[in-house]
Design a protein around this motif. Structure first.
Motif: not given
Length: 211
Positions: A143-155, A172-181
């Motif tokens: 999740v730490d790695v994906l969080g860094e990627f998320w911050g670099e690629e999206t706002d 259940k369903f993921a809500k929002g694209p970050a959770m989906q990723l």
């Protein structure tokens, strides 16, 4: 397991923007790199946990066996050099590092160094719903790695919300694209990871103090 561009495309198909379109369209190569980095971080964290938890006992057991073997070599009346001169060079070079005694001495010294460098145990909890009872530090590292990627690629915010809707089969369903990723990648790393576990890891990341 090695991720492929098809895996990245599969993840991309599950991560949707507010208009329902693939968020990382035409950025599959970057998604793939993030997936690979996340898995490396995940596996490395779990390996570290394993060494920290089991390393001391395994080192102790191996050291005991090697000391017993060394003592047996010292006390035996069998002429080992007659069997193979390379196995016992004590007559020509008592300090040899290459015969049986020397290799055992080298191993014992290496075990001492390894023991001194063992990582400390963490306070990571065990994921009890996982069949292998893995520590949560693996998913947290991914999740730490994906969080860094998320911050670099999206706002967009890196939020780990779960949709309140639940299907009849309990899915259940993921809500929002970050959770989906996060959930999509976590499932590629280990299909036993659940939405709740991913959401918890994301909340823990957001709660970390800034450094």
């Amino acid at each position: 397991m090695t991720f492929t561009i098809e895996d990245a495309q599969s993840v991309d198909g599950q991560v949707r923007d507010l208009d329902g379109q693939p968020l990382f369209a035409e950025r599959e190569e970057k998604v793939l790199r993030a997936m690979i980095d996340a898995k490396w971080a995940h596996d490395g964290a779990l390996a570290t946990e394993d060494v920290a938890g089991n390393g001391p006992e395994e080192i102790k057991a191996l050291r005991s066996v090697m000391i017993t073997a060394f003592d047996a070599l010292e006390s035996t009346r069998i002429n080992i050099a007659a069997i193979d001169p390379e196995l016992d060079q004590s007559y020509e070079n008592p300090d040899s590092r290459n015969d049986l005694r020397g290799q055992i001495r080298r191993l014992l010294a290496g075990l001492d160094r390894l023991e001194a460098d063992l990582p400390e145990k963490t306070d990571a909890r065990v994921i009890r719903k996982h069949s292998r009872k893995v520590k949560s530090s693996g998913l947290a590292a991914a999740v730490d790695v994906l969080g860094e990627f998320w911050g670099e690629e999206t706002d967009l915010p890196f939020a780990g919300q779960i949709d309140e809707r639940v299907e009849s089969d309990g899915k259940k369903f993921a809500k929002g694209p970050a959770m989906q990723l996060v959930y999509a990648v976590a499932q590629k790393i280990d299909a036993e990871y659940t939405l709740d576990q991913c959401s918890y890891a994301m909340r823990r990341r957001r709660a970390k103090p800034l450094t």
